[in-house]
Design a protein around this motif. Structure first.
Motif, short mmCIF file in Angstrom:
data_model
loop_
_atom_site.label_atom_id
_atom_site.label_comp_id
_atom_site.label_asym_id
_atom_site.label_seq_id
_atom_site.Cartn_x
_atom_site.Cartn_y
_atom_site.Cartn_z
N GLY A 132 -18.36 -30.30 -9.85
CA GLY A 132 -19.38 -29.99 -10.84
C GLY A 132 -19.89 -28.57 -10.71
O GLY A 132 -19.25 -27.71 -10.09
N ASP A 133 -21.08 -28.32 -11.25
CA ASP A 133 -21.64 -26.97 -11.22
C ASP A 133 -22.07 -26.54 -9.82
O ASP A 133 -22.03 -25.36 -9.49
CB ASP A 133 -22.84 -26.87 -12.16
N ILE A 134 -22.49 -27.48 -8.99
CA ILE A 134 -23.06 -27.15 -7.69
C ILE A 134 -22.04 -27.28 -6.57
O ILE A 134 -21.86 -26.37 -5.76
CB ILE A 134 -24.29 -28.04 -7.39
N ASP A 135 -21.35 -28.39 -6.50
CA ASP A 135 -20.40 -28.65 -5.41
C ASP A 135 -19.00 -28.84 -5.97
O ASP A 135 -18.80 -29.55 -6.96
CB ASP A 135 -20.83 -29.89 -4.62
N LYS A 136 -18.03 -28.23 -5.28
CA LYS A 136 -16.64 -28.32 -5.68
C LYS A 136 -15.75 -28.42 -4.45
O LYS A 136 -16.15 -28.01 -3.35
CB LYS A 136 -16.21 -27.08 -6.48
N ILE A 137 -14.55 -28.90 -4.66
CA ILE A 137 -13.48 -28.83 -3.66
C ILE A 137 -12.46 -27.82 -4.17
O ILE A 137 -11.90 -27.97 -5.25
CB ILE A 137 -12.81 -30.20 -3.44
N TRP A 138 -12.26 -26.76 -3.39
CA TRP A 138 -11.31 -25.71 -3.75
C TRP A 138 -10.03 -25.88 -2.95
O TRP A 138 -10.05 -26.24 -1.76
CB TRP A 138 -11.87 -24.33 -3.42
N VAL A 139 -8.90 -25.59 -3.59
CA VAL A 139 -7.60 -25.50 -2.92
C VAL A 139 -6.98 -24.17 -3.31
O VAL A 139 -6.90 -23.84 -4.50
CB VAL A 139 -6.67 -26.67 -3.31
N LYS A 140 -6.56 -23.40 -2.31
CA LYS A 140 -5.96 -22.09 -2.54
C LYS A 140 -4.64 -22.02 -1.79
O LYS A 140 -4.52 -22.52 -0.67
CB LYS A 140 -6.87 -20.96 -2.06
N SER A 141 -3.68 -21.37 -2.40
CA SER A 141 -2.39 -21.16 -1.75
C SER A 141 -1.84 -19.80 -2.15
O SER A 141 -1.92 -19.41 -3.32
CB SER A 141 -1.39 -22.25 -2.16
N GLU A 142 -1.32 -19.08 -1.18
CA GLU A 142 -0.68 -17.80 -1.47
C GLU A 142 0.38 -17.49 -0.43
O GLU A 142 0.35 -18.00 0.70
CB GLU A 142 -1.70 -16.66 -1.54
N GLY A 143 1.32 -16.69 -0.84
CA GLY A 143 2.40 -16.30 0.06
C GLY A 143 3.26 -15.25 -0.58
O GLY A 143 3.15 -14.97 -1.79
N GLU A 144 4.13 -14.64 0.23
CA GLU A 144 5.03 -13.61 -0.27
C GLU A 144 6.24 -13.51 0.63
O GLU A 144 6.23 -13.97 1.79
CB GLU A 144 4.32 -12.26 -0.35
N GLY A 145 7.28 -12.91 0.12
CA GLY A 145 8.50 -12.73 0.90
C GLY A 145 9.52 -11.94 0.10
O GLY A 145 9.27 -11.53 -1.04
N GLN A 153 4.64 -14.47 4.72
CA GLN A 153 3.43 -15.25 4.91
C GLN A 153 3.35 -16.35 3.86
O GLN A 153 3.84 -16.19 2.74
CB GLN A 153 2.17 -14.39 4.85
N ALA A 154 2.77 -17.47 4.26
CA ALA A 154 2.53 -18.59 3.35
C ALA A 154 1.37 -19.38 3.94
O ALA A 154 1.41 -19.76 5.12
CB ALA A 154 3.77 -19.46 3.21
N LYS A 155 0.36 -19.62 3.13
CA LYS A 155 -0.82 -20.30 3.63
C LYS A 155 -1.48 -21.11 2.54
O LYS A 155 -1.32 -20.81 1.34
CB LYS A 155 -1.81 -19.31 4.24
N VAL A 156 -2.22 -22.13 2.96
CA VAL A 156 -2.94 -22.99 2.04
C VAL A 156 -4.32 -23.24 2.63
O VAL A 156 -4.48 -23.37 3.85
CB VAL A 156 -2.16 -24.30 1.78
N GLN A 157 -5.33 -23.28 1.76
CA GLN A 157 -6.71 -23.52 2.19
C GLN A 157 -7.29 -24.71 1.43
O GLN A 157 -7.03 -24.88 0.23
CB GLN A 157 -7.58 -22.29 1.91
#
Length: 308
Positions: A132-145, A153-157
């Motif tokens: 919602g507006d106040i609380d969220k669950i975020w998922v992030k992923s990035e990498g390169e090669g 690098q490859a990572k997930v949060q």
């Protein structure tokens, strides 16, 4: 002959009367001997009165304040008519529709091909949230090669995000590195819109080996037209200590800056082209030289930005 004379005298009398009536009307409307008017001595009271009347007519009428009895009723008056259970469900639905709804948002911020001196590579930078507006669950992923080589690098949060104001969210969670050597990090940071419309993402990481690192990303959308957008972007990576096995040096490890020009066919779909420059600095540059890698790299990028 006698009748002709009588008719002539009658016509003369009618003409004389009409002329006299006309002369009388002229004398009444505009006397021949009227005195000239002194404009400085004219009484403007009637004119002012008419002006004030027109002003008062244009002014809106003041509404009377609500009577004191308007707020004297019970706060849940509808419960007596529809029932408390029914009204509780109605109020909960109203709260959900005015800021309490749970939404899903996913964005591919950078999904691109990169080329430099014949060594082509790729990069992905994806993120999304649910809440919602106040609380969220975020998922992030990035990498390169680079094509044909192991991932650089490859990572997930996975992060819990809580709004700390109208512009910024506080975030905390865990990051997992997928490339070798794999490490797990605790994450704490902020993400949001800084003054002058800078998108800002800053986070600090503590690994299971005790390493402390940080990263700051900032980007700014500059609209050339409603569809054509130029985006400057800068990333700064820092470390509290040398991490030789990762090629990371203490202090500022590397800096990336670039420009991307994208065209939004629709806001959710925008291909782009750009150029990016990366520098390894300090001890990070020493590790790169020892490993046979360049400390300054210029890349041309071609990518896609999307969201839904």
């Amino acid at each position: 002959m006698r009748y002709a004379l009588i008719l002539a005298l009658a016509c003369a009398n009618v003409g004389t009367a009409a002329f006299a009536q006309h002369e009388g009307h002229s004398d009444h409307s505009e006397p021949k001997h009227a005195q000239p008017v002194d404009r400085e001595q004219v009484d403007h009271s009637e004119m002012d009165h008419g002006h004030q009347h027109s002003q008062n007519a244009a002014e809106p009428k003041m509404l009377a304040r609500p009577p004191d009895s308007a707020d004297s009723g019970p706060p849940r008056a509808a419960d007596a008519i529809w029932g408390a259970d029914t009204m509780q469900d109605s109020r909960a639905a109203l709260a959900r529709e005015h800021g309490g709804m749970q939404l899903l948002w996913v964005q591919g911020d950078r999904l691109e091909l990169r080329t430099r001196e014949g060594r082509d590579g790729f990069l992905w930078d994806l993120q999304g949230w649910y809440g919602g507006d106040i609380d969220k669950i975020w998922v992030k992923s990035e990498g390169e090669g680079e094509w044909g080589r192991p991932l650089e690098q490859a990572k997930v949060q996975a992060l819990w995000s809580h709004a700390i104001g109208p512009w910024f969210d506080f975030q905390a969670g865990v990051r997992q590195d997928l490339n070798s050597p794999a490490r797990t990090h605790a994450v704490i940071g902020v993400q949001g819109l800084a003054p002058y419309l800078f998108e800002l993402d800053a986070a600090a990481f503590v690994s299971n080996k005790g390493d402390v690192t940080a990263r700051i990303e900032a980007e700014l959308d500059q609209r050339i037209t409603q569809r054509l957008i130029l985006q400057p972007r800068t990333e700064l990576a820092l470390s509290a200590q040398d991490i030789p096995e990762l090629g990371v040096g203490a202090g500022i490890d590397h800096i990336e800056t670039g420009l991307r020009l994208r065209y939004e066919f629709v806001p959710e779909f925008a291909p782009y082209v750009g150029i990016e420059q990366e520098w390894k600095v300090g001890r990070g540059a020493d590790f790169s030289r020892a490993d046979g890698r360049d400390v300054s790299v210029t890349r041309v990028v071609l990518g896609l930005r999307f969201w839904f």
